[in-house]
Design a protein around this motif. Sequence first.
Motif, PDB file in Angstrom:
ATOM      1  N   SER A 139       7.670  -5.573   5.657  1.00 23.39           N
ATOM      2  CA  SER A 139       8.283  -6.156   4.446  1.00 23.39           C
ATOM      3  C   SER A 139       7.341  -7.114   3.737  1.00 23.39           C
ATOM      4  O   SER A 139       7.272  -7.133   2.508  1.00 23.39           O
ATOM      5  CB  SER A 139       9.553  -6.928   4.793  1.00 23.39           C
ATOM      6  N   ASP A 179       4.723  -5.229   1.970  1.00 26.67           N
ATOM      7  CA  ASP A 179       5.283  -4.655   0.740  1.00 26.67           C
ATOM      8  C   ASP A 179       5.219  -5.705  -0.388  1.00 26.67           C
ATOM      9  O   ASP A 179       4.742  -5.418  -1.492  1.00 26.67           O
ATOM     10  CB  ASP A 179       6.734  -4.241   1.035  1.00 26.67           C
ATOM     11  N   PRO A 232       8.352   1.105   5.533  1.00 23.43           N
ATOM     12  CA  PRO A 232       8.907   0.219   4.520  1.00 23.43           C
ATOM     13  C   PRO A 232      10.433   0.340   4.515  1.00 23.43           C
ATOM     14  O   PRO A 232      10.988   1.433   4.403  1.00 23.43           O
ATOM     15  CB  PRO A 232       8.286   0.726   3.222  1.00 23.43           C
TER      16      PRO A 232
END
Length: 288
Positions: free
Chosen positions: A69, A72, A277
């Motif tokens: 995360s 990302d 993801p």
Amino acid sequence: MFRIVKKERLTPLIYRMEVEAPRIAASARPGQFLIVRTEERGERVPLTISDYDPEKGTVTIVTQEIGASTADICSFGEGQSFADVVGPLGMPSDFVGMTAGQLEGQRYVFIAGGVGTAPVYPQVKWLHSKGVPVDVIIGAKSSGLLIYKEEMAGYCDNLYVCTDDGSEGFHGMVTGMLENLVTVQGKRYTQAVAIGPMIMMKFASLTARKLGLPIVVSLNTLMVDGTGMCGACRVTVGGRTRFACVEGPEFNGYEVDFDEAMRRQTMYRQEEKSAEPHVCRIDLRSSD
Ligand code: NAD
Ligand code: FES
């Protein structure tokens, strides 16, 4: 949408992003945090606010790439937008509610570790603006991983840098520096604040207790909704269950059950490591 107006790389894995979020910038206070979602059904990632500018309508977040995360978030560039930024969440630092009379005579020392140095910055700025003397200890594994040295130096009375490998400043951990300042250099503080890895905050609290110094810590627990509904962020403080997202994230360091907090923090480490993801299956806004 929340547009990234500026992105900088502070170390190989730490990025600073200034994000357009005028309503959050207008009401943010030191000590509070945000929840970021990169896409509509993405994971909700809690991040402490590292600065805010009500005039520009921006908030600053500092993110270390440590899992799917955060990688990302860090992959987003200037001009791109996050789907969602929610905040400000949590309670502001205690001193925000103190009167000028209550702040008089106070002398703060901040103990900042690694990427946890960034959320110390708005706290130091706030106290500086109220004329409260502040010393800051920043620690990192080595010189190249230190962040916010120049920024912090503009607002604190004394800045002490520590590295675990001795490549810059004091050779040792932030706790060793704190002990040295008080017991060898004779510094006197009324309040300590520690922000960084949970293990650092545990040992900073033990050191502060030994020195008779009150200490506040900012707990970066697991979080899901950030509004007190799911219980993911629960911690034991003073023998009672508390929710870090609404009652914290700052608590009295003497009272936190750090061993439990660290166990809970690593509960999903395996899943995080193997995560693609993440796509959240729970839509908190849906009624079904
Ligand atoms: P790190 O492991 O490099 O540690 C930073 C410094 O903390 C070290 O240089 C040392 O001085 C001190 N420290 C570490 N272990 C210690 C111990 N056992 N005793 C005394 N001092 C110790 O830091 P990092 O890799 O940047 O850590 C990132 C962590 O910080 C992540 O786990 C992240 O979740 C956390 N974090 C916390 C907050 C918060 O609000 N509390 C905010 C951002 C990040
Ligand atoms: Fe859900 Fe705190 S994050 S109750």
